[in-house]
Design an enzyme around this catalytic site. Structure first.
Site, PDB file in Angstrom:
ATOM      1  CG  HIS A   1      -1.936  -1.116   1.197  1.00 53.46           C
ATOM      2  ND1 HIS A   1      -3.091  -1.117   0.445  1.00 53.46           N
ATOM      3  CD2 HIS A   1      -1.908  -2.311   1.845  1.00 53.46           C
ATOM      4  CE1 HIS A   1      -3.745  -2.249   0.632  1.00 53.46           C
ATOM      5  NE2 HIS A   1      -3.048  -2.994   1.471  1.00 53.46           N
TER       6      HIS A   1
ATOM      7  CG  ASN B   1      -7.748  -4.661   0.158  1.00 54.93           C
ATOM      8  OD1 ASN B   1      -6.953  -3.740   0.229  1.00 54.93           O
ATOM      9  ND2 ASN B   1      -7.427  -5.913   0.474  1.00 54.93           N
TER      10      ASN B   1
ATOM     11  CE1 TYR C   1      -2.853  -2.126   7.145  1.00 54.20           C
ATOM     12  CE2 TYR C   1      -2.329  -4.425   7.578  1.00 54.20           C
ATOM     13  CZ  TYR C   1      -2.793  -3.439   6.723  1.00 54.20           C
ATOM     14  OH  TYR C   1      -3.189  -3.775   5.457  1.00 54.20           O
TER      15      TYR C   1
END
Length: 489
Positions: free
Chosen positions: A60, A133, A343
């Site tokens: 990303h 997504n 993350y």
């Protein structure tokens, strides 16, 4: 939004505020002589320039973002106690970052790749991040395989390029990927813009109400602009002519007041029904059928303000699926469970341990109250406050109220495969998706897939890949085999 500084009036200064005599000539030892190390303006500018970039996201990396507003349009209090969802008409500030998944920061927007959908709600109970997504499913179902999958999408260690052999070797050996691959190589694989695509939370999440009743939920964001996509030829041309096409479109639409919006819908499953559902409801490679759990419209998302500084507000924005608020929590989805760690860990490495203090990342209606102090980028915001708990100096205290409900567990620890439900296999939903397509859509799907598979150098990988599509639908496999054979003549 970041604090504004007056950068127009008054003399140029160094970072420490001293006025700059000359910004055009370096200080030298005489006319034409070598430069001097005492020229602090020169050294400061070059040193800062060398450090202007931070590590790009491993995935990303390439993205664009905008601020907006989420407005509740339906009463969902019987499902969740989350305050930002507590009443019709309630508005919450948001920041949404779109991205491509596999490409680097220097790539092009118009490429065949899933699009990241990272949405931050600045709620009165803290930030809630929904990180999904533009597809409702994914290639794999267990987080332990994510590094392997991404390695196949990135540059090969020897050739320095993405290799069809690597991509199809992994996909053909991972049959659960067939559903997402069918989606990716269909018409929606290359959105015409970020405004003209849907978004999904993708994972299953938990909602819990004031009475403690638990529900499983999936999020859907349906574009109000309508779905628009690019053919492969259109995308190839656009990527060369305007690599920033999607970022530019988003910024310009907001600048002219044409604010993009999405209708927000959810599918809700009572927690007790999960065990008997026809598919494993926590398997990220599968969807819940709308006929089983119809989508319920709950709100409207609108983007209406561009960031002032891309680096500060888009590149340094951070999102984590672990950022929940009371009334919302995780599920046993194995991909989600891995992301709850990955993350936050990525952002601590990439942006720094105090990344949450940056304006784009910090809560708006509350402040972080804990014992975390110091580290690179710490701004001393806590002053003299004690940094431990409990304390008798008026410090923060624990609430004793968990954010989400408990999950019942049985059995022993082990490296278990994802449990299968009555109608689970790796191909059934991919076959359904193929048969939902029109003949023209199927033609383009076959052309896109065969063009990529034909680049594979090993016949066994090609045969294995095609066999998986044939298991999803016999006609699907036959057409793909014929198209690949024709291209490889």
């Amino acid at each position: 939004m970041s604090e504004q500084f007056d950068n127009t009036a008054g003399p140029l200064t160094t970072e420490s505020g001293a006025p700059i005599s000359s910004n055009n000539q370096s200080e030298a030892a005489g006319v034409g002589g070598p430069l001097l190390i005492q020229d602090q303006v020169l050294l400061e500018k070059l040193a800062h320039f060398n450090r202007e970039r931070i590590p790009e996201r491993v995935v990303h990396a390439r993205g664009a973002g905008a601020y907006g507003t989420f407005t509740v349009t339906a009463d969902v209090t019987k499902y969740t106690k989350a305050k930002f969802l507590s009443q019709v008409g309630k508005e919450t500030e948001t920041f949404l970052r779109f991205s491509t998944v596999a490409d680097s920061l220097g790539g092009a927007d118009a490429r065949r790749d899933p699009r990241g959908w990272a949405l931050k709600f600045y709620t009165e109970e803290g930030n809630y991040d929904l990180v999904g997504n533009n597809t409702p499913v994914f290639f794999i179902r267990d987080a332990i395989k994510f590094p392997d999958f991404i390695h196949t999408q990135k540059r090969d260690p020897y050739t320095g390029s993405q290799e069809a052999d690597n991509v199809w070797d992994f996909w053909s050996l991972s049959p659960e990927s067939v559903h997402q691959v069918t989606w990716l190589f269909g018409d929606r694989g290359i959105p015409a813009s970020y405004r003209h695509m849907d978004g999904f939370g993708s994972h299953t999440f938990q909602w819990v109400n004031e009475a403690g009743e638990q529900f499983w939920v999936k999020y859907h964001f349906k574009t109000d602009q309508g779905i628009k996509n690019l053919t492969q030829d259109e995308a190839n041309r656009l990527a060369g002519e305007d690599p920033d096409s999607h970022q530019r479109d988003l910024r310009e639409s907001i600048e002219r007041g044409d604010y993009p919006s999405w209708t927000v819908q959810v599918q809700i499953m009572p927690a007790a029904e999960a065990a008997s559902y026809r598919y494993n409801p926590f398997d990220l490679t599968k969807v819940w059928l709308n006929e089983d759990y119809p989508r319920i419209t709950i709100g409207k998302l609108e983007l209406n303000r561009n960031p002032d500084n891309i680096f500060a507000e888009v590149e340094q924005s951070i999102f984590s699926p672990a950022h929940f608020v009371p009334g919302i929590g995780p599920s046993p989805d194995k991909m989600l469970q891995g992301r709850l760690f990955a993350y936050g860990d990525a952002h601590r490495y990439r942006v720094g341990i105090n990344a949450d203090h940056l304006p784009v990342n910090r809560p708006h209606a509350t402040e972080a109250r804990n014992g975390n102090r110091d580290g690179q980028g710490y701004d001393g915001r806590h002053g003299r406050q004690k940094n431990y708990e409990p304390n008798s100096f008026g410090g923060p205290y624990e609430t004793g109220q968990p954010l989400w409900g408990p999950t019942q567990l049985t059995g022993t620890t082990g490296e278990w495969e994802t449990p299968k439900h009555a109608e689970d296999d790796d191909f059934v939903q991919a076959g359904k998706l193929y048969r939902l397509m029109t003949e023209d859509e199927q033609d383009r799907l076959i052309a896109n897939l065969s063009g990529f598979i034909a680049k594979v150098t090993r016949e066994d990988i090609i045969e294995r890949a095609i066999a998986n599509f044939a298991k999803a639908d016999e006609n699907y496999g036959k057409r793909l085999a014929a198209a690949v054979a024709e291209l490889r003549k």
